[in-house]
Design an enzyme around this catalytic site. Structure first.
Site, PDB file in Angstrom:
ATOM      1  N   GLY A 152      -0.064   4.332  -3.764  1.00 38.82           N
ATOM      2  CA  GLY A 152      -0.663   4.085  -5.068  1.00 38.82           C
ATOM      3  C   GLY A 152       0.263   3.391  -6.052  1.00 38.82           C
ATOM      4  N   ASP A 154      -3.822   6.184   0.128  1.00 39.19           N
ATOM      5  CA  ASP A 154      -3.622   6.807   1.439  1.00 39.19           C
ATOM      6  C   ASP A 154      -3.800   8.320   1.404  1.00 39.19           C
ATOM      7  OD1 ASP A 154      -1.255   7.240   0.030  1.00 39.19           O
ATOM      8  OD2 ASP A 154       0.014   6.148   1.436  1.00 39.19           O
ATOM      9  N   GLN A 209      14.424  10.593   4.966  1.00 40.31           N
ATOM     10  CA  GLN A 209      14.411   9.213   5.458  1.00 40.31           C
ATOM     11  C   GLN A 209      15.654   8.452   5.003  1.00 40.31           C
ATOM     12  OE1 GLN A 209      10.661   7.958   3.857  1.00 40.31           O
ATOM     13  NE2 GLN A 209       9.459   8.827   5.540  1.00 40.31           N
ATOM     14  N   GLY A 240       2.210  12.247   8.931  1.00 43.94           N
ATOM     15  CA  GLY A 240       3.345  12.172   9.842  1.00 43.94           C
ATOM     16  C   GLY A 240       4.288  13.345   9.758  1.00 43.94           C
TER      17      GLY A 240
END
Length: 470
Positions: free
Chosen positions: A83, A237, A304, A383
Site C-alpha cells: 500500500g 495485498d 530480512q 510467507g
C-alpha cells in the site's frame, strides 16, 4: 469438467510472483502453480529511495507471456501490491518524477505537522486510518512542498497496483481497499476527503472515485491477440490475504505475516472512538463492504535486513539454532521508527538492546478490548507462516490456538475476487470454504509453561501494578 484459469500478479516489498490458478467448478478444487518469481527491493536514485517499476513491469509481462506460450487460455488477471506508494503521470500517461518508496525519509516530521494543523482526532475520524509516518497523505505533502516544479505536469496519481493495471490495459482505476491505506479516503463517503487532500497539496482531479473490488478495469491483449479481462481485485495485498484467511466465527483473528505483519479482525462497522485512536487502530477497506480492523507490526523486515547484512542464506538452520536459545533475553520494540530503514539493521538492534526501557507488546489485547471479546484463535497467513518457531511463539504469547496457512494468501485472495467476478463463487465466505478444503493448514497449541508465556504474564502484572500505584 469446467475449468477456469486465473492469473494473480502478487507484488511484495521483497519479491513478486506471477501465479496461475486452476479452478475446477464441479469439485470446487483450486490449485496454484508458480509461473515466474522475481526479486523486488529498494533502490537509491537521485537522493531518494525508490522502486524500479520498469523492472517490475517487465517481470509481470514475462510471467504473463509464459502462460500464453503454454497455450493456456487465461480467463482473467488480477494485480495486488503493497500500500501507500504511488506513481504520478502527465496528461499523456508518462511518469512524472520518481516512484519513491515509503521507506524514504522525505515525509519525516510531516505526520506531527498534520496532527498539529488539522487535529489528530479530526484526521482519524475522517479517515479511520492509523498514523504512520509514510502514509500517502504525508508523502504527497512532501512531494508538493519539496518538488513544486512537478505539480504543473501532474494529471494523475495512481497507486501501485492501479499503475500496473493501467500499464496492461491503458485504463485508469483507483481500487478502494488500497486507496484506504492512503489516509486520504473519507470513511463515511468512501471517496477522497477534500480537507485531507487540500492539506496534502494534491489536486482532487488527480484521482478518480475509488471503486470496490470485482469490476473489470480493461483488457490485456496477449501476444496471441486474445483480449483478457484485468479485474480490480482487493489490490492491497493484505486485503487479498484476509479474503483467503479461513476465518471461522466471530472470535477469529488474522495475522498476515510478511515483510509487514498486520494483525486484526473483520468488522461490518469501523472503530474510530478514542480507544481506537489511542491504540492507533486502523480501519482499512475490505471486500464486500467489510472493514479490516487491524494494527501494523514491523513483521519480518528486521529479519530480512539481518539476513542480507550477515549474508545468511540458510534460514531454517538459523531458526533451528534460535529455537535452542533461551527466550526473552533481549527485547526490542520492532515498531519503533528507528527500524523503518536504518543504515545498518544489526547495529540498530544492538543499540536498542543497550537501552533499558522495555515496551509491553499487546496488539492482541488492544484489539480484543476494542471488540469487547477475547479471540479464540489466530490465523497466520502469508510467507511468514512457514516459520514454525514464530507460529509457536505467537500461540504462546497470545495464549490462543494458532492456525498457520495458507502461505500464498495474497495470491489466493486475488484469485478469489477474480472467481467471484467470473460468477464461479458467490462471495468471500463461499471462497473461504474452498480455501479451507484445499490449503495446507497447521495448528499450533499454546504452551502456558513456555518462557515467553511467563514473560508476557510478568509484563502484564507489572503494568497492572503500575496502574494501581499511579
Amino acid at each position: 469438467m469446467t475449468f477456469r484459469n486465473c492469473v494473480a500478479v502478487d507484488l511484495g516489498a521483497s519479491s513478486g510472483r506471477v501465479m496461475l490458478a486452476r479452478y475446477e467448478r464441479e469439485c470446487r478444487s483450486l490449485t496454484l502453480r508458480e509461473i515466474h518469481r522475481f526479486n523486488n527491493g529498494l533502490h537509491s536514485q537521485n537522493g531518494y529511495v525508490t522502486w524500479n517499476v520498469d523492472s517490475l513491469e517487465s517481470a509481470i509481462r514475462l510471467g504473463l507471456n509464459k502462460v500464453c506460450e503454454e497455450g493456456i487460455r487465461i480467463d482473467s488477471i488480477g494485480i495486488d501490491t503493497w500500500g501507500v506508494d504511488f506513481v504520478l503521470l502527465d496528461q499523456q500517461g508518462q511518469r512524472v518524477g520518481l516512484p519513491v518508496a515509503y521507506r524514504d525519509s522525505r515525509s519525516n516530521g510531516l505526520m506531527a505537522q498534520a496532527q498539529q494543523q488539522l487535529g489528530k482526532r479530526d484526521i482519524y475520524q475522517r479517515s479511520g486510518i492509523q498514523f504512520l509516518p509514510f502514509n500517502t497523505l504525508y508523502q504527497l505533502r512532501a512531494l508538493t512542498e519539496q518538488q513544486p516544479e512537478l505539480i504543473p505536469h501532474i494529471a494523475h496519481a495512481l497507486l501501485m497496483p492501479d499503475y500496473f493495471s493501467y500499464r496492461l490495459t491503458g485504463k485508469m482505476n483507483w481500487e478502494y481497499t488500497n486507496a484506504t491505506t492512503t489516509q486520504l479516503v473519507n470513511i463515511n463517503s468512501d471517496d477522497w476527503d477534500e480537507s485531507l487532500l487540500a492539506w496534502s497539496g494534491a489536486n482532487k482531479a488527480w484521482f478518480g472515485r475509488p471503486t470496490h473490488p470485482g469490476n473489470v478495469i480493461g483488457h490485456w491483449i496477449c501476444p496471441q491477440g486474445n483480449e483478457i479481462p484485468v479485474v480490480a481485485v482487493a489490490s492491497h495485498d493484505t486485503a487479498s490475504a484476509v479474503i483467503a484467511s479461513p476465518l471461522n466465527g466471530s472470535r477469529a483473528a488474522y495475522l498476515s505475516s510478511g515483510t509487514w505483519s498486520l494483525m486484526g479482525f473483520e468488522s461490518q462497522t469501523p472503530f474510530t472512538n478514542d480507544t481506537a485512536l489511542a491504540a492507533n487502530i486502523t480501519n482499512e477497506g475490505g471486500a464486500e463492504g467489510r472493514y479490516r480492523v487491524l494494527k501494523n507490526i514491523m513483521g519480518l523486515w528486521l529479519l530480512q535486513r539481518v539476513l542480507q547484512e550477515r549474508q545468511i542464506n540458510d534460514l531454517p538452520a538459523l531458526i533451528a539454532a534460535t529455537q535452542a536459545l533461551p527466550a526473552c533475553r533481549f527485547i526490542i520494540n520492532p515498531n519503533d521508527d528507528r527500524f523503518i530503514n536504518p543504515e545498518a539493521m544489526c547495529s540498530e538492534i544492538q543499540a536498542a538492546c543497550r537501552e533499558t526501557a522495555q515496551p509491553i507488546p499487546e496488539s492482541d489485547a488492544e484489539l480484543a478490548q476494542l471488540r469487547g471479546e477475547d479471540f479464540s484463535q489466530l490465523h497466520i497467513v502469508g510467507g511468514g507462516c512457514q516459520n514454525t518457531l514464530l507460529n509457536q511463539l505467537c500461540a504462546d504469547a497470545c495464549g490462543i490456538r494458532v492456525i498457520a496457512g495458507p502461505v500464498e494468501a495474497s495470491t489466493l485472495g486475488n484469485i478469489g475476487i477474480q472467481l467471484m467476478t467470473l460468477d464461479e463463487l458467490n462471495n468471500v465466505d463461499d471462497f473461504r470454504q474452498v480455501v479451507s478444503t484445499t490449503a495446507n493448514l497447521t495448528t499450533f497449541t499454546p504452551n502456558p509453561d513456555s518462557e515467553i508465556a511467563h514473560y508476557v504474564a510478568q509484563l502484564h502484572s507489572t503494568r497492572q501494578t503500575k496502574e494501581l500505584c499511579a
